[in-house]
Design an enzyme around this catalytic site. Sequence first.
Site, PDB file in Angstrom:
ATOM      1  N   SER A  23       0.706  -1.071  -0.069  1.00 34.76           N
ATOM      2  CA  SER A  23       0.102   0.017   0.017  1.00 34.76           C
ATOM      3  C   SER A  23       0.799   1.393   0.108  1.00 34.76           C
ATOM      4  CB  SER A  23      -0.829   0.092   1.136  1.00 34.76           C
ATOM      5  OG  SER A  23      -1.517   1.108   1.435  1.00 34.76           O
ATOM      6  N   TYR A  42      -2.503  -0.305  10.370  1.00 33.64           N
ATOM      7  CA  TYR A  42      -2.423  -1.016   8.873  1.00 33.64           C
ATOM      8  C   TYR A  42      -1.346  -0.375   8.412  1.00 33.64           C
ATOM      9  CZ  TYR A  42      -3.960  -1.851   4.098  1.00 33.64           C
ATOM     10  OH  TYR A  42      -3.811  -2.068   2.782  1.00 33.64           O
TER      11      TYR A  42
END
Length: 267
Positions: free
Chosen positions: A130, A143
């Site tokens: 990501s 995350y």
Amino acid sequence: MKQTILVTGASSGFGLLIANRLHENGYHVIGTSRNPDKYKDKLPFKLLALDIADDHSIVSFARQLFSQIDHLDVLINNAGYLVRGLAEETSVELGKQQFETNFWGTIKLTNELLPYFRKQKQGKIITIGSILGLIGLPNVAYYSASKHALEGYFKSLRFELKQFNIKVSMVEPMGFKTNIGENAVTSHGEINDYDIFRQKVAVFTKKEFDNAAGPEPVINTVLKIVDEEDPKFNAPVGKGSSLILTLQRFAYSIFENSILKRVNGAL
């Protein structure tokens, strides 16, 4: 001879889209899901059971996989989920669960398959990370931390695997339209001091998801890496990704003020 490609978390999100496109392009695709029976006869590629947060599942999956194939060309690590919440309000236990899947699960599966890749003296490992593995934003601390950890691990692993002709790449998408938000786990701890900021972040996050682009660029990037003989390690994807990374590295105060301005202007 068509390449055999394994895509984890292939029943939804990026995984499903990538697996479908690879299948359409003539690759032999095997996907994984925690509940493959739920999708039986609904997908054009084979789906095997795998829970990357379960050590036994990983070991038994690898045995089953190589009882059905004798060669694996590409592993696409995609399985994972999002824990959402302000850092101080998110329990360490929830954070550990995030790492158990996103980081440790990915690493354990990769390590389980590495002996087969080494024996072949060939292969590619593509991990869907990501942009949050390269930058940090509010409300996604664990995350982001799990994706940063993947970046660090695979940065080191790539050097060790080069001698076996195993290529390692990370794909780092910006925000794209998938079901990651719908499947997110949200922390429930609430500290009064954060009340206003939490509301602003919630509105900001919703706007980001609502205005996100379609996932096509991510799919195209993965397919490009599959086809390339010697792909690069980092592959940020999304409009403005280069600018954001440059600002964070060389002009952090501008990057920080830009994010806070957008969050504070959300309400």
